[in-house]
Design a protein around this motif. Structure first.
Motif, mmCIF file in Angstrom:
data_model
loop_
_atom_site.group_PDB
_atom_site.id
_atom_site.type_symbol
_atom_site.label_atom_id
_atom_site.label_comp_id
_atom_site.label_asym_id
_atom_site.label_seq_id
_atom_site.Cartn_x
_atom_site.Cartn_y
_atom_site.Cartn_z
ATOM 1 N N ASP A 334 0.827 -1.198 0.000
ATOM 2 C CA ASP A 334 0.000 0.000 0.000
ATOM 3 C C ASP A 334 0.865 1.253 0.000
ATOM 4 N N VAL A 335 0.444 2.245 -0.802
ATOM 5 C CA VAL A 335 1.118 3.543 -0.833
ATOM 6 C C VAL A 335 0.057 4.623 -0.674
ATOM 7 N N THR A 336 0.162 5.412 0.401
ATOM 8 C CA THR A 336 -0.804 6.471 0.660
ATOM 9 C C THR A 336 -0.670 7.591 -0.373
ATOM 10 N N ILE A 337 -1.797 8.066 -0.859
ATOM 11 C CA ILE A 337 -1.828 9.166 -1.822
ATOM 12 C C ILE A 337 -2.187 10.440 -1.075
ATOM 13 N N PRO A 338 -1.263 11.397 -0.935
ATOM 14 C CA PRO A 338 -1.566 12.636 -0.206
ATOM 15 C C PRO A 338 -2.674 13.426 -0.889
ATOM 16 N N ASP A 339 -3.509 14.064 -0.058
ATOM 17 C CA ASP A 339 -4.562 14.904 -0.607
ATOM 18 C C ASP A 339 -3.943 16.137 -1.264
ATOM 19 N N SER A 340 -4.638 16.680 -2.261
ATOM 20 C CA SER A 340 -4.167 17.889 -2.940
ATOM 21 C C SER A 340 -4.000 19.028 -1.931
ATOM 22 N N PRO A 341 -2.897 19.792 -2.017
ATOM 23 C CA PRO A 341 -1.899 19.851 -3.093
ATOM 24 C C PRO A 341 -0.659 19.020 -2.817
ATOM 25 N N GLY A 342 -0.810 17.781 -2.462
ATOM 26 C CA GLY A 342 0.320 16.915 -2.168
ATOM 27 C C GLY A 342 1.088 16.509 -3.409
ATOM 28 N N ALA A 343 2.297 16.010 -3.186
ATOM 29 C CA ALA A 343 3.150 15.567 -4.287
ATOM 30 C C ALA A 343 2.687 14.218 -4.822
ATOM 31 N N ALA A 344 3.127 13.896 -6.037
ATOM 32 C CA ALA A 344 2.847 12.592 -6.617
ATOM 33 C C ALA A 344 3.603 11.513 -5.859
ATOM 34 N N VAL A 345 3.027 10.308 -5.818
ATOM 35 C CA VAL A 345 3.693 9.164 -5.194
ATOM 36 C C VAL A 345 3.877 8.083 -6.250
ATOM 37 N N THR A 346 4.823 7.199 -6.024
ATOM 38 C CA THR A 346 5.076 6.118 -6.973
ATOM 39 C C THR A 346 5.162 4.780 -6.265
ATOM 40 N N SER A 347 4.872 3.739 -7.006
ATOM 41 C CA SER A 347 5.056 2.358 -6.573
ATOM 42 C C SER A 347 5.816 1.662 -7.688
ATOM 43 N N SER A 348 6.842 0.871 -7.337
ATOM 44 C CA SER A 348 7.762 0.333 -8.352
ATOM 45 C C SER A 348 7.640 -1.175 -8.513
ATOM 46 N N ILE A 349 7.876 -1.622 -9.739
ATOM 47 C CA ILE A 349 8.007 -3.042 -10.063
ATOM 48 C C ILE A 349 9.279 -3.193 -10.887
ATOM 49 N N THR A 350 10.156 -4.085 -10.478
ATOM 50 C CA THR A 350 11.386 -4.353 -11.229
ATOM 51 C C THR A 350 11.219 -5.643 -12.026
ATOM 52 N N VAL A 351 11.422 -5.542 -13.327
ATOM 53 C CA VAL A 351 11.300 -6.676 -14.239
ATOM 54 C C VAL A 351 12.703 -7.092 -14.664
ATOM 55 N N SER A 352 12.998 -8.381 -14.577
ATOM 56 C CA SER A 352 14.304 -8.881 -15.003
ATOM 57 C C SER A 352 14.142 -10.245 -15.647
ATOM 58 N N GLY A 353 15.169 -10.671 -16.350
ATOM 59 C CA GLY A 353 15.169 -12.000 -16.955
ATOM 60 C C GLY A 353 14.431 -12.102 -18.267
ATOM 61 N N ARG A 354 13.965 -10.956 -18.818
ATOM 62 C CA ARG A 354 13.287 -10.985 -20.108
ATOM 63 C C ARG A 354 14.240 -10.480 -21.181
#
Length: 440
Positions: A334-354
């Motif tokens: 879970d990644v909390t999304i700040p209410d406006s005027p909050g900054a953008a948030v990100t969630s990452s996925i690393t893909v390897s072996g392709r």
């Protein structure tokens, strides 16, 4: 496209029935795919191939009095050219003959073998020009785009679940005569087998816009989803409503959809800002004029719109085809999304072996819990840093986002760090990224 001052035909399709017929979800509802199944990736259509067909249409017009109009030699030569390509590619073709304004006209119908014929997806364009010119944008562009999409079906040896049919109609410029004749020739049982008709009339306008037919919500969504993968905003098509060959299909209750790049209406400043081009100038200043030649084409619009035709065909006809691979990568933190005027948030996925590039139809499943989804802007960020817009902020008060998007990520390497970026653009409402998943 026929003259705007002709009367349009009445609409006849019911939204709910259309969505059920197509087997697609109604707006805002995620369609459930069979377990372990996914939609086969549509190919990228080389725009050079489409332009080669346009060059042939131009040569045909040059050799036949400067046009490809109904009742003229240039029209029949155009039909013979398209038919020859389809016959060589393995289609079953039929030439349908009718009379209009004292001259013989022709429709060309092509069926791809296989698929459920009780659920036929039909795609079409008008092949005739006006007598004033060669009609390379109107509607050589749509005719060539549909032809090359059909040839892509053959090259892929596609085995669709639904039956695929293609049509090139004559005498559209005289009042949709060919498409009316085709529709009227169908029995009630045959009409009931057509689950969708997709129309492409002018898709390479030199000062282009990106317009989507809004006659059926499910079909409209297919095209909007495609252009969202390119981060290209679309508008509802109103300039040509009822002026092209989808109208006879719509009038008998067949769900219709399609694309349009603009005719003789003027591009506004707002449209030029989001699409480029020249404000205060017609989308196609050569509409119905002798200057509608092979020089009267925007290659980028032609490319995007033809790729969209292929995307729609694969989406609508191959919903239970399982492509090679199908590996999934998911982040459930879970990644909390700040209410406006909050900054953008990100969630990452690393893909390897392709190996190689990411697919042209990368599936991005997004699950966001939020009290007002219209506040959110959601982007997929590829390993290169390029952003792909998935969801725009709007006035939509529906809570949550639980949608699978299709992204043309073929310019990205498959391996690397992919990010889901979310920003809240409106006050008072809150939420979080629950999970998201990439399926290659």
């Amino acid at each position: 496209m026929r003259n705007r001052f002709r009367n349009s035909l009445a609409a006849g399709a019911a939204v709910a029935a259309a969505s059920l017929t197509l087997g697609l979800a109604a707006p805002g509802v995620q369609a459930a795919a069979p377990a372990g199944a996914a939609t086969a990736a549509a190919p990228d259509i080389p725009v050079a191939n489409v332009k080669a067909h346009l060059a042939q249409f131009q040569q045909i017009a040059n050799a036949n009095g400067g046009n490809r109009a109904h009742g003229r030699a240039g029209y029949r030569a155009s039909l013979d050219y398209v038919k020859g390509k389809l016959d060589a590619a393995g289609f079953t073709t039929t030439v349908q003959q009718f009379t209009a304004s004292g001259a013989t006209g022709y429709n060309l119908i092509a069926d791809w073998p296989g698929g459920d014929t009780t659920k036929t997806v039909m795609t079409g364009a008008h092949l005739d020009s006006v007598s004033a010119g060669p009609g390379i944008n109107d509607d050589g562009s749509g005719s060539a785009g549909v032809l090359e999409a059909a040839l892509a079906v053959s090259r892929a040896q596609l085995k669709p679940d639904k039956h695929l049919r293609f049509g090139w109609f004559g005498a559209e410029e005289l009042g949709l005569v060919g498409s009316k004749y085709y529709v009227n020739s169908l029995s009630s049982a045959e009409r009931a087998k057509i689950s969708a008709y997709l129309n492409f009339d002018m898709i390479g306008s030199p000062n282009p816009g990106y317009f989507v037919y809004d006659d059926d919500p499910a079909l409209e969504k297919v095209f909007k989803d495609y252009f969202a993968t390119l981060s290209i905003p679309t508008e509802i098509e109103t300039e040509g409503d009822g002026r092209s060959d989808h109208a006879p299909f719509k009038n008998i209750g067949i769900p219709v959809g399609g694309l349009f790049s603009g005719a003789d209406y003027t591009k506004t400043s707002a449209q030029a800002q989001k699409w480029g081009g020249t404000a205060g100038r017609a989308f196609d200043a050569c509409y119905h004029e002798s200057c509608d030649t092979s020089a009267n084409i925007d290659d980028t619009a032609l490319d995007h719109n033809t790729d969209a035709i292929a995307y729609a065909l694969w989406q609508l006809s191959t919903g239970t085809t399982t492509p090679p691979g199908g590996d999934s990568y998911e982040n459930t933190t879970d990644v909390t999304i700040p209410d406006s005027p909050g900054a953008a948030v990100t969630s990452s996925i690393t893909v390897s072996g392709r190996t190689g590039s990411a697919p042209a139809a990368l599936k991005v499943a997004v699950n966001i819990v939020h009290t007002f989804s219209g506040d959110l802007v959601v982007d997929l960020i590829g390993p290169s840093g390029k952003a792909y817009r998935l969801h725009n902020s709007s006035s939509d008060s529906t809570p949550n986002i639980n949608t699978t998007y299709t992204v043309n990520a073929s310019t990205e390497t498959a391996n690397g760090t992919w990010k889901l970026k979310v920003q809240d653009k409106g006050p008072q409402d809150t939420g979080y990224i629950n999970s998201w998943k990439l399926t290659f």
